[in-house]
Design an enzyme around this catalytic site. Structure first.
Site, short mmCIF file in Angstrom:
data_model
loop_
_atom_site.label_atom_id
_atom_site.label_comp_id
_atom_site.label_asym_id
_atom_site.label_seq_id
_atom_site.Cartn_x
_atom_site.Cartn_y
_atom_site.Cartn_z
N ASP A 236 -17.60 -29.15 -12.12
CA ASP A 236 -19.00 -29.56 -12.24
C ASP A 236 -19.85 -28.31 -12.00
O ASP A 236 -19.52 -27.49 -11.15
CB ASP A 236 -19.32 -30.63 -11.19
CG ASP A 236 -20.79 -31.00 -11.20
OD1 ASP A 236 -21.28 -31.43 -12.25
OD2 ASP A 236 -21.45 -30.83 -10.15
N LYS A 237 -20.91 -28.13 -12.76
CA LYS A 237 -21.67 -26.88 -12.66
C LYS A 237 -22.48 -26.79 -11.38
O LYS A 237 -22.22 -25.95 -10.52
CB LYS A 237 -22.62 -26.73 -13.86
CG LYS A 237 -23.45 -25.42 -13.80
CD LYS A 237 -24.42 -25.32 -14.94
CE LYS A 237 -25.63 -26.20 -14.74
NZ LYS A 237 -26.54 -25.71 -13.67
N THR A 238 -23.45 -27.69 -11.23
CA THR A 238 -24.41 -27.56 -10.14
C THR A 238 -23.78 -27.86 -8.79
O THR A 238 -23.19 -28.92 -8.59
CB THR A 238 -25.61 -28.50 -10.36
OG1 THR A 238 -26.15 -28.25 -11.66
CG2 THR A 238 -26.67 -28.27 -9.31
N THR B 161 -21.63 -30.53 -17.29
CA THR B 161 -22.98 -30.50 -16.73
C THR B 161 -23.90 -31.45 -17.50
O THR B 161 -23.63 -31.77 -18.66
CB THR B 161 -23.57 -29.07 -16.78
OG1 THR B 161 -24.91 -29.09 -16.28
CG2 THR B 161 -23.57 -28.53 -18.21
N ASP C 203 -19.83 -37.55 -9.33
CA ASP C 203 -18.51 -36.95 -9.53
C ASP C 203 -17.39 -37.81 -8.98
O ASP C 203 -16.22 -37.59 -9.31
CB ASP C 203 -18.45 -35.56 -8.86
CG ASP C 203 -19.42 -34.58 -9.47
OD1 ASP C 203 -19.62 -34.64 -10.69
OD2 ASP C 203 -19.98 -33.75 -8.72
#
Length: 704
Positions: free
Chosen positions: A386-388, A535, A586
């Site tokens: 996951d990006k953030t 994302t 998530d």
């Protein structure tokens, strides 16, 4: 849902961090009630009680084992002593019966469950050995003449109880994911009645169509549609994205997110089993249930040893009955084969490595919760980040400053002073930059938070505005749209500074990429592992981050509920998938993945759903985790080889293959071989090691 506004505007004004939407309208038929809470608590308590039970049974069984060994004729013969006395065999029988019933009960009960599922494993193998040893030895006391195996029964039970206790102590408790999800939600809501008055009512009593008031800073109690008010909403607990999203009438809001500085009024759109959090609960539960079927290496080894023991014992008995016709001798050979087929070392082979790997993992900031998933982590050939908050810090940092008719230092100093009065993520990014540069904090007067527009304050007699691109367009103030588009394409947020309607410049910020993200991704690629980034950002912004990280596989504009579907997509490619994330959204993906990895700085829900937790929030630890899993598996295989190697010699000799040559294994010799394999297994487990990161940058990241 209308969330598609300026992706680069100031969060105090028309800001939203990309095209996020919520899945709250796409699921139905989900259930969550007090029963779920009860199940979560019961699951945690069950594991704690099991650990305590094994410890208690081990110590009491150890206490009983000592007199059993002293009374055993076989042990006395081995030690060349004679401590026999009248009735000693009956006392030995009584003590062994107590040990068999008390120490052996967990294994017998476990074997029933394994056999009911038609999947014999460790519990069945242990039960087979202790039941055969007890019944045969009892026959020797009351009906037949020969050597008993009470000493074998006692030592086997004590070592197996110790192994299970060691393993349970080294592993964290059961998942409390559903419990953590429930805690996201407030218990009461401000309900607006027809006369305009508000009354606090339990969230559980809300119905579709009820009108709710949310004050600044409060948690939104339930899903709904806004009909009045304007504010920014922090959805980080839900989406994992750091940037608050502006909400206007007509927009949807999700229960569990946090209201910003404005007042919102909304109509309840979903209740009970239809809410977003209930959907997440449903997805997490289903994924955990499907993954719980994974078999551990020790169970696979035990299953085959069980089949070998039964087959070898049966063949031995039939062969000697046909050859000699002597029931006693045939039974003795068969029993010896069955008991020897369950090596004591097997009971410690895996638990000792488990304890070592758990300890090594903890030293490196890896908390292992699900042993089966961790052991299978060696097969990982695809990692999803996951990006953030995972590849990035999840907080804003200043990337660009452009000043007009003044220096960058002067412009930043002005904005630093004003934003120091705000707790907004954008403001925190600017304040952090100002402190890093050692800027002077100028006095600020007439500070105002302009809902939906920006900030206004007076510095050095000038009225200063900090606003978004949307505000400039509304006020028809010209600015460089081309430059804004370039920054927007890189996923950056831009704020503009005005003094008396004159543009003084702009400051661009973005979520900062973690210092260890690129080295971690490069290391995974070097290990032959495909790396994916998922994302909610738009494709251009996501691609800009991916290019800095050297990523080829990018999944952008992914809605929160779709992340678990992305895991399934990669599963369909035949990949063993590890998922790394930190947000509530998530959680289903973490549970669905073969190996779920939570960033320690993330939400409780993500942490409680994951198989492994990265305490230091360092992407490099994903590399360390997979390396540790591979090293642990190698050590487990080595130990299983050592634990079972003596069977290659002991079983044929116990069966009497060389009987005519005068060679047959005695229980005493079997005990010696068993002890040797146990010692070797213990020493080998202590030698478990895994390479640690060597570059200074990686070490610095781990120490943060």
């Amino acid at each position: 849902m209308n969330n598609k506004r300026d992706p680069v505007s100031h969060p105090h004004a028309d800001h939203t961090h990309s095209d996020h939407q919520h899945p709250s309208t796409t699921h139905r038929g989900l259930a969550h009630d007090a029963h779920d809470d009860h199940d979560a608590h019961e699951h945690v308590g069950h594991h704690a009680r099991m650990a305590t039970d094994f410890r208690r049974r081990f110590f009491l069984s150890l206490f009983l084992m000592v007199p059993i060994l002293v009374l055993s004729p076989m042990i006395q013969m081995f030690l060349a002593v004679n401590w026999r006395f009248p009735g000693d065999s009956y006392l030995l029988f009584g003590l062994s019966t107590a040990l068999f019933l008390y120490g052996g009960w967990p294994f017998i009960k476990g074997s029933k469950d394994e056999l009911a599922e038609k999947s014999p494993a460790m519990m069945t193998l242990i039960s087979l050995a202790i039941v055969v040893a007890y019944l045969y030895s009892s026959l020797m006391v009351f009906f037949l003449e020969g050597s008993d195996f009470f000493w074998e029964l006692a030592t086997l039970l004590v070592i197996m109880l110790l192994g299970h206790w060691i393993e349970m102590r080294s592993v964290m408790g059961a998942s409390r994911a559903l419990d953590a999800l429930v805690k996201l939600m407030p218990e009461e809501a401000h309900v607006i009645h027809e006369d305009g008055e508000t009354m606090d009512m339990p969230v559980s009593s809300l119905q579709t169509g009820d009108q709710i008031l949310v004050k600044p800073g409060e948690k939104i109690p339930i899903d709904g549609d806004i009909f009045a008010g304007r504010s920014t909403v922090n959805e980080a607990m839900i989406t994992g994205e750091a940037t608050p999203v502006e909400k206007l009438p007509g927009d949807e809001i999700v229960g569990g997110s946090i209201n910003g500085e404005g007042i919102l009024k909304f109509t309840v759109s979903k209740t009970g089993d239809e809410t977003f959090v209930s959907q997440v609960i449903k997805l997490v539960r289903e994924a955990q249930q499907s993954k719980s079927k994974t078999q551990r290496l020790a169970d696979v080894a035990a299953k085959w040893l069980f089949y070998i023991a039964v087959s070898a014992g049966t063949i031995t008995f039939i062969t000697w009955m046909l050859a000699t016709g002597e029931l006693g001798f045939a039974l003795e050979r068969a029993v010896t084969v069955v008991i020897i087929s369950c090596p004591h070392a097997l009971g410690l082979a895996i638990p000792l490595v488990t304890a070592m790997s758990t300890g090594l993992g903890a030293e490196q900031g890896l908390l292992i919760r699900n042993r089966a998933a961790f052991e299978n982590g060696r097969k990982t050939d695809a990692v999803i980040f996951d990006k953030t908050g995972t590849l990035t810090e999840g907080s804003f940092g200043v990337t660009d400053i452009a000043a007009i008719d003044r220096t960058e230092h002067e412009l930043l100093e002005m904005v630093f002073a004003i934003e120091s009065n705000s707790e907004h993520p954008i403001a925190k990014g600017i304040v952090a930059e100002g402190k890093k540069r050692g800027l002077k904090l100028k006095p600020v007067t007439d500070y105002q938070n302009l809902t939906g527009q920006g900030l206004k304050a007076t510095i050095d007699g000038q009225e200063i505005l900090i606003v978004s691109p949307g505000y400039l367009r509304t006020q028809q103030i010209s600015f460089d749209e081309t430059r804004l588009s370039e920054l927007s394409a890189k996923g950056k947020t831009v704020i503009y500074i005005l003094a008396n309607r004159k543009l003084l410049g702009f400051i661009a910020l973005s979520d900062i990429i973690r210092v260890n993200a690129r080295p971690a991704i490069d290391a995974l690629h070097a290990m032959g592992i495909d790396v994916y980034m998922v994302t909610g950002d738009n494709q251009r912004a996501a691609q800009a981050v991916a290019s800095q990280l050297g990523l080829k596989h990018v999944m952008a504009e992914v809605l929160p509920h779709e992340k678990a579907l992305k895991v399934d997509e990669i599963h369909h490619l035949g990949k063993f998938v590890a998922m790394t994330g930190d947000g509530v959204n998530d959680a289903p993906a973490l549970a669905r993945a073969d190996l779920g990895i939570a960033i320690g700085a993330g939400t409780d829900v993500a942490i409680e759903t994951a198989d492994v937790i990265l305490v230091k929030s360092n992407p490099q630890d994903v590399v360390n985790l997979i390396k540790l899993s591979r090293a642990t598996y190698r050590k487990m295989v080595q130990n299983l080889v050592w634990a079972t190697a003596y069977n290659l010699i002991a079983i044929p000799l116990a069966a009497g293959v060389l009987f005519n040559q005068g060679v047959v294994i005695t229980p005493a010799l079997g005990a010696v071989l068993m002890s040797m394999s146990t010692v070797i297994v213990a020493i080998n487990a202590r030698l478990l090691q895994v390479d640690k990161p060597s570059s200074p940058s990686l070490k610095a990241g781990m120490e943060r």
